[in-house]
Design an enzyme around this catalytic site. Structure first.
Site, mmCIF file in Angstrom:
data_model
loop_
_atom_site.group_PDB
_atom_site.id
_atom_site.type_symbol
_atom_site.label_atom_id
_atom_site.label_comp_id
_atom_site.label_asym_id
_atom_site.label_seq_id
_atom_site.Cartn_x
_atom_site.Cartn_y
_atom_site.Cartn_z
ATOM 1 N N GLU A 22 -0.352 12.110 -14.180
ATOM 2 C CA GLU A 22 -0.757 12.294 -12.783
ATOM 3 C C GLU A 22 0.298 13.136 -12.061
ATOM 4 O OE1 GLU A 22 -0.791 8.751 -10.162
ATOM 5 O OE2 GLU A 22 -2.802 9.401 -9.616
ATOM 6 N N LYS B 72 2.785 -4.925 3.407
ATOM 7 C CA LYS B 72 3.995 -4.090 3.336
ATOM 8 C C LYS B 72 3.511 -2.665 3.114
ATOM 9 C CE LYS B 72 6.723 -1.985 1.250
ATOM 10 N NZ LYS B 72 7.023 -0.553 1.487
ATOM 11 N N PRO B 73 3.444 -1.870 4.190
ATOM 12 C CA PRO B 73 3.022 -0.472 4.011
ATOM 13 C C PRO B 73 4.183 0.367 3.480
ATOM 14 C CG PRO B 73 3.416 -0.916 6.340
ATOM 15 C CD PRO B 73 3.746 -2.178 5.605
ATOM 16 N N TRP C 252 1.600 5.617 0.646
ATOM 17 C CA TRP C 252 1.701 6.509 1.800
ATOM 18 C C TRP C 252 0.576 7.538 1.874
ATOM 19 C CZ3 TRP C 252 1.703 10.779 -1.130
ATOM 20 C CH2 TRP C 252 2.316 10.716 -2.389
ATOM 21 N N CYS D 162 -5.475 9.079 -5.413
ATOM 22 C CA CYS D 162 -5.548 8.389 -6.706
ATOM 23 C C CYS D 162 -6.734 8.892 -7.511
ATOM 24 C CB CYS D 162 -5.641 6.890 -6.488
ATOM 25 S SG CYS D 162 -6.878 6.428 -5.278
ATOM 26 N N GLY E 97 -3.949 4.823 -9.749
ATOM 27 C CA GLY E 97 -4.122 6.264 -9.885
ATOM 28 C C GLY E 97 -4.840 6.675 -11.144
ATOM 29 N N ILE F 171 0.831 -1.209 0.000
ATOM 30 C CA ILE F 171 0.000 0.000 0.000
ATOM 31 C C ILE F 171 0.867 1.262 0.000
ATOM 32 C CG2 ILE F 171 -1.973 -1.162 1.069
ATOM 33 C CD1 ILE F 171 -1.221 0.245 3.718
ATOM 34 N N GLY G 95 10.338 -0.337 -0.640
ATOM 35 C CA GLY G 95 9.624 -1.047 -1.701
ATOM 36 C C GLY G 95 10.484 -2.024 -2.477
ATOM 37 N N GLY H 135 3.337 -0.938 -10.326
ATOM 38 C CA GLY H 135 2.240 -1.876 -10.613
ATOM 39 C C GLY H 135 2.643 -2.891 -11.676
ATOM 40 N N GLU I 144 -4.340 -0.925 -8.299
ATOM 41 C CA GLU I 144 -5.011 0.378 -8.293
ATOM 42 C C GLU I 144 -3.904 1.408 -8.451
ATOM 43 O OE1 GLU I 144 -5.876 3.631 -7.594
ATOM 44 O OE2 GLU I 144 -6.427 3.226 -5.500
HETATM 45 P P1 NDP Z 1 5.284 3.666 -5.510
HETATM 46 O O1 NDP Z 1 4.472 2.968 -6.521
HETATM 47 O O2 NDP Z 1 6.768 3.549 -5.549
HETATM 48 O O3 NDP Z 1 4.860 3.174 -4.025
HETATM 49 C C1 NDP Z 1 3.718 2.441 -3.694
HETATM 50 C C2 NDP Z 1 4.070 1.223 -2.817
HETATM 51 O O4 NDP Z 1 4.881 0.315 -3.576
HETATM 52 C C3 NDP Z 1 4.902 1.562 -1.590
HETATM 53 O O5 NDP Z 1 4.558 0.704 -0.518
HETATM 54 C C4 NDP Z 1 6.324 1.273 -2.059
HETATM 55 O O6 NDP Z 1 7.205 1.029 -0.996
HETATM 56 C C5 NDP Z 1 6.082 0.021 -2.863
HETATM 57 N N1 NDP Z 1 7.144 -0.295 -3.824
HETATM 58 C C6 NDP Z 1 8.064 0.533 -4.402
HETATM 59 N N2 NDP Z 1 8.877 -0.155 -5.235
HETATM 60 C C7 NDP Z 1 8.466 -1.448 -5.196
HETATM 61 C C8 NDP Z 1 8.900 -2.636 -5.848
HETATM 62 N N3 NDP Z 1 9.936 -2.638 -6.705
HETATM 63 N N4 NDP Z 1 8.243 -3.788 -5.598
HETATM 64 C C9 NDP Z 1 7.182 -3.808 -4.757
HETATM 65 N N5 NDP Z 1 6.740 -2.712 -4.087
HETATM 66 C C10 NDP Z 1 7.368 -1.547 -4.306
HETATM 67 O O7 NDP Z 1 4.866 5.178 -5.518
HETATM 68 P P2 NDP Z 1 5.745 6.460 -5.086
HETATM 69 O O8 NDP Z 1 5.680 6.558 -3.625
HETATM 70 O O9 NDP Z 1 7.116 6.375 -5.691
HETATM 71 O O10 NDP Z 1 4.959 7.663 -5.793
HETATM 72 C C11 NDP Z 1 5.235 7.997 -7.139
HETATM 73 C C12 NDP Z 1 3.961 8.344 -7.882
HETATM 74 O O11 NDP Z 1 3.097 7.221 -7.907
HETATM 75 C C13 NDP Z 1 3.131 9.448 -7.245
HETATM 76 O O12 NDP Z 1 3.566 10.705 -7.587
HETATM 77 C C14 NDP Z 1 1.768 9.145 -7.809
HETATM 78 O O13 NDP Z 1 1.647 9.678 -9.099
HETATM 79 C C15 NDP Z 1 1.734 7.624 -7.876
HETATM 80 N N6 NDP Z 1 1.073 7.049 -6.681
HETATM 81 C C16 NDP Z 1 -0.216 6.650 -6.788
HETATM 82 C C17 NDP Z 1 -0.893 6.189 -5.675
HETATM 83 C C18 NDP Z 1 -2.309 5.766 -5.746
HETATM 84 O O14 NDP Z 1 -3.024 5.903 -4.764
HETATM 85 N N7 NDP Z 1 -2.745 5.205 -6.837
HETATM 86 C C19 NDP Z 1 -0.263 6.139 -4.362
HETATM 87 C C20 NDP Z 1 1.128 6.522 -4.365
HETATM 88 C C21 NDP Z 1 1.742 6.972 -5.489
HETATM 89 P P3 NDP Z 1 8.101 2.233 -0.375
HETATM 90 O O15 NDP Z 1 7.323 3.499 -0.514
HETATM 91 O O16 NDP Z 1 8.273 1.823 1.027
HETATM 92 O O17 NDP Z 1 9.384 2.269 -1.141
#
Ligand code: NDP
Length: 485
Positions: A387, A179-180, A155, A288, A256, A153, A212, A237, A254
């Site tokens: 986005e 894994k938050p 942040w 999102c 965004g 999930i 992540g 994703g 999901e």
């Molecule tokens: P990420 O997709 O990197 O983060 C989302 C989750 O995925 C976090 O728990 C992160 O962990 C985890 N993650 C990161 N890399 C991996 C990996 N290789 N394998 C598995 N899990 C992983 O988003 P960002 O925080 O980098 O944000 C970037 C952009 O993504 C934002 O600007 C926005 O546009 C979009 N976004 C969309 C969201 C939505 O609600 N749809 C939510 C967040 C971001 P960790 O953060 O601990 O590294």
């Protein structure tokens, strides 16, 4: 608030106990309002994920798996109640950790509780079916839990996401490994502690914190996982879906959106302006389902955009403990990303129609962005297609209904949409024509909506969370054919 003395600081929750990370490493948590470190969490890796998946498997095969549905439901309802007993405490944690104004943090915690109430009530109503087949046969379709579910999930809504993703999975009888996000996850850890207090059996809920690329990647690739739920960026994703494919397991993604608000001249302008503004400034645009494009009927452009601009000039961004419209964005990296979009839009000559302000006295180290209204934005510009995940709204004029539909569907995303018009016939036409998982008419229900199936198409992902629909994702049909001669 002292965090470092809490059981859940610097520890994972695995098999019913708080355990130190295998490598002993930690991650510093930064408060977005000040830019200062205020807590630490454990930095998990493949070994911690492996232990969590084993604990979840043991729970599915053990006490948790044997629990009658009604008892599972009661545990979920009890957790919902417990969260409400700790409402203010959890809201304060969420506000500090994610930089949310307290009002939003409070409503997010209430939503988390509501997920557990909703899915708690549903746990004993997940029915199978029978099928009339050839004579001499009895056919039943059992709906069974998938087994061990993995959840990654983001942040932006840690508390809500905890309820949304775990509520449906646990109600269906799965055991979960969560894994938050490293940027904000303390409310998830506190709610995990509350889950233990209300009596969830060991291994039903496991939480591994960290980065992540380490813990997240290990979770998505683990062969012991039967189903994955991911919310975050389309790029990650894709990685998660690839990892799921390698293990032949399904996933919900999901990812965004670039959700449109389509405003016709006959709409109730005062209501539209208030809701459209709220839908882009809520959580500082880091939602999102943020309505980040406003499509306006060209013949009414000046009236609609004039009212929006006036509202934007009143907006303020500031620390989570002040009465502001927007808190900070989550991190220095996110601030750079959002400022980059704004700078490039200005450099390409897109007019700034209005700007809010950063509240006086906001800490210098905090990650603040003034809400900004741009328009008209050229249809191919990144501000119209990508986005931003910040408080930035793009105005795009359209000529007629057909043009509005073309424009609404003209991005790679398809998450939600808003339609503003008094004409009933047009409401229905647009609701059908717009490609999105949810369409709101004369409103925009981003956030909350626990009962409402939610998810996207195209680059916004696939599968559905929320509502009873999510229970289909977290269960699988088993066909039993009895031949009785
Ligand atoms: P990420 O997709 O990197 O983060 C989302 C989750 O995925 C976090 O728990 C992160 O962990 C985890 N993650 C990161 N890399 C991996 C990996 N290789 N394998 C598995 N899990 C992983 O988003 P960002 O925080 O980098 O944000 C970037 C952009 O993504 C934002 O600007 C926005 O546009 C979009 N976004 C969309 C969201 C939505 O609600 N749809 C939510 C967040 C971001 P960790 O953060 O601990 O590294």
């Amino acid at each position: 608030m002292a965090f470092d003395t809490r059981a859940w600081s610097k520890a994972h929750y695995i098999g019913g106990a708080w355990v130190a990370p295998t490598g002993g490493d930690t991650v510093e948590m930064i408060a977005p309002s000040s830019g200062e470190a205020f807590a630490t969490i454990a930095r998990g890796g493949a070994a911690d994920i492996d232990a969590a998946v084993s604990a979840a498997r043991a729970a599915v095969d053990g006490a948790w798996g044997r629990l009658p549905a009604v008892e599972r439901g009661r545990l979920l309802v009890r957790l919902g109640r417990k969260i409400l007993e700790h409402h203010e405490e959890l809201a304060e944690i969420e506000a500090l950790d994610a930089g949310k104004p307290m009002k939003l943090a409070r409503s997010d915690v209430a939503a988390a509780a509501r997920y557990f109430e909703f899915y708690g009530g549903a746990a004993d109503k997940i029915h199978g079916e029978t099928i009339p087949f050839m004579s001499g046969y009895q056919v039943m379709i059992l709906r069974e839990p998938r087994g061990v579910t993995g959840h990654i999930i983001p942040w932006n809504y840690p508390a809500q996401m905890f309820g949304r993703t775990l509520g449906a999975s646990l109600a269906a009888g799965n055991a979960a490994v969560l894994k938050p996000a490293e940027e904000a996850c303390l409310s998830c850890l506190r709610m995990t502690e509350l889950a233990a207090e209300v009596g969830f059996p060991a291994g039903a809920i496991n939480v591994v914190t960290g980065i992540g690329e380490e813990a997240g990647a290990a979770l998505s690739a683990h062969p012991g996982i039967d189903f994955l739920s991911f919310t975050g960026s389309p790029e990650v994703g894709t990685l998660v879906q690839r990892a799921a494919a390698a293990n032949h397991v399904p996933c919900v993604l999901e990812l965004g959106g670039k959700s449109p608000q389509i405003v016709f001249g006959d709409a109730d302008l005062a209501r539209a302006v208030e809701t459209i503004t709220a839908a882009i400034v809520q959580n500082t645009g880091q939602t999102c389902s943020a309505g980040s494009r406003v499509l306006v009927e060209r013949s009414h452009h000046d009236r609609i955009v004039g009212a929006l601009a006036q509202r934007f000039r009143e907006l303020s961004a500031g620390p989570h403990d002040r009465e502001v419209d927007c808190g900070p964005v989550i991190s220095a990296a996110q601030l750079g990303r959002v400022e980059g979009f704004i700078a490039r839009a200005r450099a390409s000559g897109i007019p700034v129609l209005a700007e809010g302000r950063i509240a006086e006295g906001a800490p210098a180290g905090g990650y603040y962005v003034a809400p900004t209204l741009f328009g008209p934005v050229p249809r191919e510009h990144e501000l119209a297609c990508e986005e931003v995940f910040g408080p930035v709204l793009s105005v795009l004029p359209f000529d007629d209904e057909a043009d509005a539909i073309r424009l609404a569907n003209g991005t790679d995303y398809g998450l939600i949409a808003g339609v503003w018009t008094d004409s009933g016939a047009r409401q229905m036409r647009l609701a059908k024509a717009v490609r999105a998982g949810q369409v709101y008419v004369n409103g925009f229900g981003a956030g909350g909506g626990i009962e409402l199936p939610f998810g996207g198409s195209k680059r916004s992902g696939h599968g559905r969370e929320k509502g009873l629909e999510a229970l289909r994702e977290y269960t699988v049909a088993k066909t039993v054919v009895i031949h009785h001669g």
